[in-house]
Scaffold this active site. Sequence first.
Site, PDB file in Angstrom:
ATOM      1  N   LYS A 158      -7.985  16.401  10.825  1.00  0.00           N
ATOM      2  CA  LYS A 158      -6.894  15.367  10.856  1.00  0.00           C
ATOM      3  C   LYS A 158      -6.088  15.686  12.230  1.00  0.00           C
ATOM      4  O   LYS A 158      -6.386  16.954  12.876  1.00  0.00           O
ATOM      5  CB  LYS A 158      -5.693  16.024   9.679  1.00  0.00           C
ATOM      6  N   GLY A 165      -2.254   7.504   8.775  1.00  0.00           N
ATOM      7  CA  GLY A 165      -3.843   7.559   8.604  1.00  0.00           C
ATOM      8  C   GLY A 165      -4.603   7.565   9.842  1.00  0.00           C
ATOM      9  O   GLY A 165      -5.994   7.635   9.636  1.00  0.00           O
ATOM     10  N   GLU A 200      -8.881  20.462   7.030  1.00  0.00           N
ATOM     11  CA  GLU A 200      -8.541  20.838   5.735  1.00  0.00           C
ATOM     12  C   GLU A 200      -9.625  20.627   4.743  1.00  0.00           C
ATOM     13  O   GLU A 200     -10.421  19.620   4.848  1.00  0.00           O
ATOM     14  CB  GLU A 200      -7.224  20.212   5.206  1.00  0.00           C
ATOM     15  N   HIS A 208      -1.206  11.567  -4.563  1.00  0.00           N
ATOM     16  CA  HIS A 208      -0.166  11.683  -3.458  1.00  0.00           C
ATOM     17  C   HIS A 208       1.144  11.624  -4.100  1.00  0.00           C
ATOM     18  O   HIS A 208       1.502  10.686  -4.781  1.00  0.00           O
ATOM     19  CB  HIS A 208      -0.448  10.674  -2.536  1.00  0.00           C
ATOM     20  N   LYS A 237      -0.143   3.488   2.125  1.00  0.00           N
ATOM     21  CA  LYS A 237       0.458   3.300   0.688  1.00  0.00           C
ATOM     22  C   LYS A 237       0.558   1.800   0.389  1.00  0.00           C
ATOM     23  O   LYS A 237       0.979   0.909   1.450  1.00  0.00           O
ATOM     24  CB  LYS A 237       1.726   3.853   0.551  1.00  0.00           C
ATOM     25  N   ASN A 290       7.729  13.843   6.414  1.00  0.00           N
ATOM     26  CA  ASN A 290       8.182  12.609   7.383  1.00  0.00           C
ATOM     27  C   ASN A 290       9.630  12.536   7.404  1.00  0.00           C
ATOM     28  O   ASN A 290      10.436  12.744   6.488  1.00  0.00           O
ATOM     29  CB  ASN A 290       7.786  11.265   6.306  1.00  0.00           C
ATOM     30  N   ARG A 292      12.169  10.504   8.362  1.00  0.00           N
ATOM     31  CA  ARG A 292      12.718   9.414   8.301  1.00  0.00           C
ATOM     32  C   ARG A 292      13.098   8.955   6.923  1.00  0.00           C
ATOM     33  O   ARG A 292      12.359   9.549   6.117  1.00  0.00           O
ATOM     34  CB  ARG A 292      11.584   8.536   9.158  1.00  0.00           C
ATOM     35  N   VAL A 295       9.309   3.620   3.569  1.00  0.00           N
ATOM     36  CA  VAL A 295       9.309   2.391   3.097  1.00  0.00           C
ATOM     37  C   VAL A 295       9.628   2.363   1.636  1.00  0.00           C
ATOM     38  O   VAL A 295      10.326   1.733   1.206  1.00  0.00           O
ATOM     39  CB  VAL A 295       7.828   2.027   3.347  1.00  0.00           C
ATOM     40  N   ARG A 338       4.083  -3.589  -2.143  1.00  0.00           N
ATOM     41  CA  ARG A 338       4.212  -3.613  -0.806  1.00  0.00           C
ATOM     42  C   ARG A 338       3.433  -4.965  -0.470  1.00  0.00           C
ATOM     43  O   ARG A 338       2.478  -5.098  -0.854  1.00  0.00           O
ATOM     44  CB  ARG A 338       3.734  -2.685   0.250  1.00  0.00           C
TER      45      ARG A 338
HETATM   46  P1  ADP Z   1      -0.646  10.367   7.800  1.00  0.00           P
HETATM   47  O1  ADP Z   1       0.423  11.247   8.570  1.00  0.00           O
HETATM   48  O2  ADP Z   1      -1.624   9.771   8.666  1.00  0.00           O
HETATM   49  O3  ADP Z   1      -0.240   9.321   6.755  1.00  0.00           O
HETATM   50  P2  ADP Z   1      -1.251  12.402   5.789  1.00  0.00           P
HETATM   51  O4  ADP Z   1      -1.400  13.865   6.072  1.00  0.00           O
HETATM   52  O5  ADP Z   1       0.331  12.002   5.208  1.00  0.00           O
HETATM   53  O6  ADP Z   1      -1.381  11.437   6.994  1.00  0.00           O
HETATM   54  O7  ADP Z   1      -2.399  11.838   4.554  1.00  0.00           O
HETATM   55  C1  ADP Z   1      -2.190  10.469   4.161  1.00  0.00           C
HETATM   56  C2  ADP Z   1      -3.163  10.302   3.117  1.00  0.00           C
HETATM   57  O8  ADP Z   1      -4.332  10.971   3.528  1.00  0.00           O
HETATM   58  C3  ADP Z   1      -2.806  11.202   1.835  1.00  0.00           C
HETATM   59  O9  ADP Z   1      -1.969  10.285   1.097  1.00  0.00           O
HETATM   60  C4  ADP Z   1      -4.082  11.292   1.201  1.00  0.00           C
HETATM   61  O10 ADP Z   1      -4.625  10.069   0.643  1.00  0.00           O
HETATM   62  C5  ADP Z   1      -5.100  11.428   2.190  1.00  0.00           C
HETATM   63  N1  ADP Z   1      -5.203  12.912   2.757  1.00  0.00           N
HETATM   64  C6  ADP Z   1      -4.592  13.713   3.347  1.00  0.00           C
HETATM   65  N2  ADP Z   1      -4.815  15.036   3.459  1.00  0.00           N
HETATM   66  C7  ADP Z   1      -5.805  15.181   2.465  1.00  0.00           C
HETATM   67  C8  ADP Z   1      -6.866  16.152   1.860  1.00  0.00           C
HETATM   68  N3  ADP Z   1      -6.860  17.411   2.428  1.00  0.00           N
HETATM   69  N4  ADP Z   1      -7.771  15.691   0.883  1.00  0.00           N
HETATM   70  C9  ADP Z   1      -7.750  14.605   0.606  1.00  0.00           C
HETATM   71  N5  ADP Z   1      -6.966  13.556   1.056  1.00  0.00           N
HETATM   72  C10 ADP Z   1      -6.004  13.699   1.912  1.00  0.00           C
END
Ligand code: ADP
Length: 448
Positions: A158, A165, A200, A208, A237, A290, A292, A295, A338
Amino acid sequence: MFRRILIANRGEIALRILRACKELGIETVAVYSEADRNALHLRYADDTVCIGPPPSRQSYLDIPSLIAAAEIGDVEAIHPGYGFLSENAHFVEVCQSCNIKFIGPSPESIALVGDKVAARELAKKADVPTVPGSDGPVETEAEATAIARTIGYPVLIKAAAGGGGRGMRVAHNEPSLLNGYHQARAEAESAFKNPTVYIEKYVERPRHVEIQILGDQHGNLVHLGERDCSLQRRHQKLLEESPCLVLDENTRLAMGAAAVRIAKAAGYYSAGTVEFLLDREGNFYFIEVNSRIQVEHPVTESVTGMDLIQAMIRIAAGERMNLRQEDITWSGHAIEFRINAEDPDQGFKPSPGTITGFVAPAGPGVRWDSHAYQGYTVPPYYDSMVGKLIVHRRDRRSAIATARRALEEMVVEGIQTTIPLFRKIIDHSDFMSGEVDTGFIERYFTPR
Ligand code: ADP
């Protein structure tokens, strides 16, 4: 209270903020790019300023143009909405140096939680479980493989500065890890000008679940409960609901308390969201904050009866919240859909164009947050959301029935939308029984 506010955004959220301002008796200055001359909210604003050509870099992301508009418009504060400059600490500092209040958290909190590696550290210090993974940034291939071996595959690479995403790669073995590591870095560099990545454990089939928080500048901070945002496509989402069906009371309390601890550790005020993954055993893990309005905030507004945008404005003006955790109560079940200008049958290809026929959803239990109207042209330059349908009923079954009826009634002609997809999703047996996880849409509704 502020006399006049500039809305540094477009689309439905610009209209949403304008509505909150009207109800508070605050004048508004709306900005628009050349592609948004026909935006609905411009009709209701007290003043409008064109801030540049269609590409967002030259308009909605252009700090000098926005500050110039704020000065011409003679405003005391700026609401950034979501996306664009909403999580840009530098923009907040520029606002402050121009004596304009930013309606959101402090630049220090934004910068702290905006770095996901730093946010993970913060969560650990606040005694909140994080997904097993690297202790900090992963800087070499050797480090990446060592960590993956320790935590076990599959893993997720990540971006530290990630969002939407982007800069995220799943790896099931060492070759795909090495590949993904370089891809994620390159993507992070091009999207965020920061190649830093971390690793991770990839949680399999999680939900989520996120907690809405709200704090003032006097140290009062509460949480407003959870939203289940498991229905996603490519980590974006599509549908959110509250309450989360599978959350037991203890876990709900623990997650709320964890979110408040993280927010307090970040010196957070204004509205914000602490995101978690919930695994199949019911364990939750912090993933990010987040900083902010999101949505999906109407879901929380529906079940709590609060107005989050008005609250953000009052907080930025320095008001005290006068709200204790025990004052917050939740009622009924809310679901948000959405409605995007995308073709779900063509891999969700964006479908900009003119809306030739339009009937908005309405009736009991329905809220429709949208800037769309008959004859409106969805421009190709920005995100593809044309509206949010929110239903709120006494329980989930009734909410789904209302949603089914509203999705049948509404008409959006001339462009493709996610409406037909939602009509199918709400009749899917796994959705009806609440058996969903973040892979649900890809599993059942993505053409192979
Ligand atoms: P972004 O900031 O790009 O939206 P996030 O950390 O909020 O990234 O993660 C977005 C989505 O990615 C989560 O809602 C989940 O679906 C998936 N995700 C993130 N981290 C993990 C993880 N460690 N294992 C499985 N899915 C993950």
